[in-house]
Enzyme design. Sequence first.
Site, PDB file in Angstrom:
ATOM      1  N   ASN A  11      15.178  56.641  30.846  1.00 21.32           N
ATOM      2  CA  ASN A  11      14.959  57.538  29.677  1.00 21.32           C
ATOM      3  C   ASN A  11      14.576  59.046  30.105  1.00 21.32           C
ATOM      4  O   ASN A  11      13.657  59.457  30.629  1.00 21.32           O
ATOM      5  CB  ASN A  11      13.929  56.950  28.727  1.00 21.32           C
ATOM      6  CG  ASN A  11      13.535  57.814  27.542  1.00 21.32           C
ATOM      7  OD1 ASN A  11      14.214  58.949  27.141  1.00 21.32           O
ATOM      8  ND2 ASN A  11      12.331  57.332  26.909  1.00 21.32           N
ATOM      9  N   LYS A  13      14.290  61.742  28.194  1.00 25.92           N
ATOM     10  CA  LYS A  13      13.501  62.239  27.499  1.00 25.92           C
ATOM     11  C   LYS A  13      13.973  63.777  26.978  1.00 25.92           C
ATOM     12  O   LYS A  13      15.282  63.727  27.044  1.00 25.92           O
ATOM     13  CB  LYS A  13      12.091  62.390  27.700  1.00 25.92           C
ATOM     14  CG  LYS A  13      11.588  60.925  28.053  1.00 25.92           C
ATOM     15  CD  LYS A  13      10.112  60.570  28.322  1.00 25.92           C
ATOM     16  CE  LYS A  13       9.614  59.546  28.429  1.00 25.92           C
ATOM     17  NZ  LYS A  13       8.205  59.187  28.526  1.00 25.92           N
ATOM     18  N   GLU A  98       6.726  57.926  21.973  1.00 25.68           N
ATOM     19  CA  GLU A  98       7.026  59.365  21.374  1.00 25.68           C
ATOM     20  C   GLU A  98       7.600  59.645  20.090  1.00 25.68           C
ATOM     21  O   GLU A  98       7.139  60.752  19.509  1.00 25.68           O
ATOM     22  CB  GLU A  98       7.520  60.002  22.517  1.00 25.68           C
ATOM     23  CG  GLU A  98       6.757  60.242  23.869  1.00 25.68           C
ATOM     24  CD  GLU A  98       7.578  60.217  24.994  1.00 25.68           C
ATOM     25  OE1 GLU A  98       8.563  60.220  25.170  1.00 25.68           O
ATOM     26  OE2 GLU A  98       6.781  59.802  26.230  1.00 25.68           O
ATOM     27  N   GLU A 166       6.088  49.006  26.488  1.00 27.85           N
ATOM     28  CA  GLU A 166       5.536  50.254  26.951  1.00 27.85           C
ATOM     29  C   GLU A 166       4.154  50.639  26.579  1.00 27.85           C
ATOM     30  O   GLU A 166       3.957  51.133  25.431  1.00 27.85           O
ATOM     31  CB  GLU A 166       6.449  51.277  26.775  1.00 27.85           C
ATOM     32  CG  GLU A 166       7.731  51.341  27.430  1.00 27.85           C
ATOM     33  CD  GLU A 166       8.642  52.471  27.402  1.00 27.85           C
ATOM     34  OE1 GLU A 166       8.960  52.852  28.526  1.00 27.85           O
ATOM     35  OE2 GLU A 166       8.728  53.413  26.328  1.00 27.85           O
TER      36      GLU A 166
END
Length: 251
Positions: A11, A13, A98, A166
């Site tokens: 990932n 991000k 997130e 996670e």
Amino acid sequence: MPLARPIVFGNWKMYGLRADSRARAEAVAGFVRADHGTVGIFPPFTVLREVVEVVGERPVVVGGQDCHDRPEGAFTGSISPVMLRDAGATAVIVGHSERRHGLGEDDAFIRRKAEAALAAGLLVVLCIGETEAEYLAGRRHEVLERQLEGSLPTAADGGRLVIAYEPVWAIGTGRTPTLEEIREIHGWLRQELARRRPGGSDIPLLYGGSVKPANAAGILAQPDVDGVLVGGASLDPEAFRAIYEAGDARR
Ligand code: 13P
């Protein structure tokens, strides 16, 4: 078709402009072997198309980091699953912490996104995980149960859905649960999924949160860990490669 293990997803991000993303994607596509596991990269939307082109026919899953639950509409700033498909993506992450905690997305919205992404033919990577306060209060299982109850799509099967555990407190912190804790929680998740959906025990389970070359082999060796979702270390192709190589091709 079931995904070959180990599954190693990166990932990216909100990192990467066109030039460095191209180079990174080229490096990943260069080390992936068709006979070893499944590799995927999840770049920012702005470079998704470039990454798809760089990867070409090589066996790398390319996915979006999020999507909306509608195919189109007046939703400024959002990207639909249909648009991701149109850009060449074959997968999408939904429910990342997130977005859950950072942007206040709730379980019901995440489930709708997952359902819409499945309907658009995308592989869904559904993220779940507890915060540090919840971990310290011993509420991990309760929180994960609630997240599964609220966000697991109805049609969940191992060919089209992946669950990434996670822990929020392990993301970007350099801290991870112990191997014993990872083993326990993944074993428990396997049972939970089997209980909740027909064929649920075939849904691949990833661990995510401060996965690095130094700890990848230990994590990937745990019985119910089918792969890893890597953040920071996936931006460094050599580190990402070392994580990929650390996992034995199992099952
Ligand atoms: P880090 O590997 O940087 O801790 O990030 C994990 C993550 O959030 C992957 O989705």
